[in-house]
Design a protein around this motif. Sequence first.
Motif, short mmCIF file in Angstrom:
data_model
loop_
_atom_site.label_atom_id
_atom_site.label_comp_id
_atom_site.label_asym_id
_atom_site.label_seq_id
_atom_site.Cartn_x
_atom_site.Cartn_y
_atom_site.Cartn_z
N ILE A 153 -25.20 5.76 34.69
CA ILE A 153 -24.86 6.53 35.89
C ILE A 153 -23.82 5.77 36.68
O ILE A 153 -23.92 4.55 36.86
CB ILE A 153 -26.11 6.77 36.75
CG1 ILE A 153 -27.14 7.62 36.00
CG2 ILE A 153 -25.73 7.45 38.07
CD1 ILE A 153 -28.45 7.80 36.73
N GLY A 154 -22.81 6.46 37.18
CA GLY A 154 -21.72 5.81 37.89
C GLY A 154 -21.62 6.17 39.36
O GLY A 154 -22.05 7.25 39.79
N SER A 155 -21.02 5.26 40.12
CA SER A 155 -20.70 5.48 41.53
C SER A 155 -19.60 4.50 41.91
O SER A 155 -19.79 3.29 41.83
CB SER A 155 -21.93 5.26 42.40
OG SER A 155 -21.59 5.33 43.78
N PHE A 156 -18.43 5.02 42.33
CA PHE A 156 -17.28 4.16 42.62
C PHE A 156 -16.76 4.43 44.03
O PHE A 156 -15.79 5.16 44.22
CB PHE A 156 -16.14 4.42 41.61
CG PHE A 156 -16.57 4.47 40.16
CD1 PHE A 156 -17.61 3.69 39.69
CD2 PHE A 156 -15.93 5.31 39.26
CE1 PHE A 156 -18.02 3.73 38.36
CE2 PHE A 156 -16.30 5.36 37.93
CZ PHE A 156 -17.35 4.57 37.48
N GLN A 157 -17.41 3.87 45.04
CA GLN A 157 -17.00 4.12 46.41
C GLN A 157 -17.55 3.05 47.33
O GLN A 157 -18.43 2.29 46.95
CB GLN A 157 -17.50 5.49 46.88
CG GLN A 157 -19.04 5.56 46.93
CD GLN A 157 -19.55 6.89 47.44
OE1 GLN A 157 -19.01 7.93 47.14
NE2 GLN A 157 -20.62 6.85 48.22
N ARG A 158 -17.04 3.01 48.56
CA ARG A 158 -17.62 2.14 49.58
C ARG A 158 -18.78 2.88 50.23
O ARG A 158 -18.65 4.04 50.61
CB ARG A 158 -16.58 1.81 50.65
CG ARG A 158 -15.43 0.95 50.14
CD ARG A 158 -14.50 0.56 51.27
NE ARG A 158 -13.81 1.71 51.86
CZ ARG A 158 -12.88 1.63 52.79
NH1 ARG A 158 -12.54 0.44 53.27
NH2 ARG A 158 -12.28 2.70 53.25
N LEU A 199 -21.16 0.37 38.91
CA LEU A 199 -20.67 0.45 40.28
C LEU A 199 -19.23 -0.04 40.36
O LEU A 199 -18.83 -0.96 39.65
CB LEU A 199 -21.53 -0.41 41.22
CG LEU A 199 -23.00 -0.05 41.36
CD1 LEU A 199 -23.72 -1.09 42.21
CD2 LEU A 199 -23.16 1.34 41.97
N GLY A 200 -18.46 0.56 41.26
CA GLY A 200 -17.11 0.12 41.56
C GLY A 200 -16.85 0.26 43.04
O GLY A 200 -17.53 1.03 43.73
N ARG A 204 -20.61 -2.55 48.29
CA ARG A 204 -21.70 -1.94 47.54
C ARG A 204 -23.01 -2.71 47.72
O ARG A 204 -23.97 -2.52 46.97
CB ARG A 204 -21.36 -1.88 46.05
CG ARG A 204 -20.06 -1.19 45.70
CD ARG A 204 -19.87 0.17 46.35
NE ARG A 204 -20.94 1.10 46.21
CZ ARG A 204 -21.04 2.02 45.24
NH1 ARG A 204 -20.11 2.09 44.31
NH2 ARG A 204 -22.04 2.88 45.21
N GLN A 205 -23.06 -3.58 48.75
CA GLN A 205 -24.20 -4.48 48.90
C GLN A 205 -25.52 -3.74 49.05
O GLN A 205 -26.54 -4.15 48.49
CB GLN A 205 -23.98 -5.41 50.11
CG GLN A 205 -22.96 -6.51 49.87
CD GLN A 205 -21.53 -6.06 50.14
OE1 GLN A 205 -21.25 -4.86 50.29
NE2 GLN A 205 -20.62 -7.02 50.23
N TYR A 221 -17.88 -3.78 39.28
CA TYR A 221 -16.46 -4.15 39.31
C TYR A 221 -15.96 -3.82 40.71
O TYR A 221 -15.84 -2.66 41.07
CB TYR A 221 -15.67 -3.38 38.25
CG TYR A 221 -16.07 -3.76 36.83
CD1 TYR A 221 -15.38 -4.75 36.15
CD2 TYR A 221 -17.15 -3.14 36.21
CE1 TYR A 221 -15.75 -5.11 34.86
CE2 TYR A 221 -17.53 -3.49 34.92
CZ TYR A 221 -16.83 -4.48 34.26
OH TYR A 221 -17.21 -4.83 32.99
N GLU A 222 -15.64 -4.85 41.48
CA GLU A 222 -15.34 -4.65 42.90
C GLU A 222 -14.02 -3.93 43.13
O GLU A 222 -13.97 -2.92 43.83
CB GLU A 222 -15.33 -5.99 43.64
CG GLU A 222 -15.11 -5.83 45.14
CD GLU A 222 -15.19 -7.15 45.88
OE1 GLU A 222 -15.51 -7.13 47.08
OE2 GLU A 222 -14.93 -8.21 45.27
N LEU A 223 -12.93 -4.44 42.55
CA LEU A 223 -11.61 -3.86 42.80
C LEU A 223 -10.85 -3.70 41.49
O LEU A 223 -9.80 -4.33 41.28
CB LEU A 223 -10.81 -4.74 43.77
CG LEU A 223 -11.28 -4.75 45.22
CD1 LEU A 223 -10.49 -5.77 46.02
CD2 LEU A 223 -11.14 -3.37 45.83
#
Length: 320
Positions: A153-158, A199-200, A204-205, A221-223
Amino acid sequence: MLTKECWLEMKIYSLAPRENWICDRFVNEWKLSNPTISTNSIEDANIIWLLADWCWNQIDHRILSIKTVVASVHHITPEKFGSREKAEFALRDQFVDLYHVPCEKTKNQISPHTSKPIWVMPFWVNGSLWHKSIKTKQTIRSMFGIDEDCFLIGSFQRDTEGSDLISPKLEKGPDLFCDAVERFRDDFSERGKEVRVLLGGWRRQYVMKRLEDAGIYYYYYELPEQSVVNMMYNSLDLYIVAARHEGGPQSIVECACTETPIISTDVGVASMILDRSSIFVPGKELECTYNTQYAKNQVEKYLMPQGFKPFVEMFDQVSR
């Protein structure tokens, strides 16, 4: 004293927030694709486009008063739209000639606060950035060191507040996202399959702490570069948007372009891109079905370069 002038040729100065955020990319894509009606000189422009409406104070108010001003409002978070925010909206509204919003929900949010025209149109989509990979999902997972057999499952946001890097940014729904992941975890564990999360993005803490507490394995992966994010989409079994308030989010159109299975709360452009069966009420995520072909068909009208045409029409109308 500065006075209003008549202009023979439409020239648009688009203001980027310079926050390394998606609006900066929008400004670059717009200027590169529409050079004949774009200018880097605010003096030569007859239209100022505030792609990030909160940056309006970066421009001298005397200049705003003699130019045609278009402001893009992405969304309003009601809990954060107090008396101070309403007062600033009212002050800026004196200079705005037309508002652009990406969805009807944002129009409904701002319409009580302005009598100015409101243009509803999702932003264009760069199909050269977001596309289905020719590589298989297994190959991509191997490249990232991701377990090939898990349900990913993915989520790529602040989605964590920058003030303390602990509190959830509730309009983005990180708490609802984690609740949903836990329900999928429980459902898949009954079938002998592990759920993991990719996660991206910054901040995302909160999500990472929730996943750790729940014993759910995640990759982070942060950035990553945009080409890497495209591959990340292509590695997923499911992307979840669990926001309470959104203007986009762009992840919906990006999933549509990459043919990534996605479910979403009924925010932003979700109802414009996704099949109704892919839109969920929190707590009912497991009842959703994923219709990637429907989303792909719906997003085609927003792909560059045709996705620019409604914006050119908007500027043409406001400049008359």
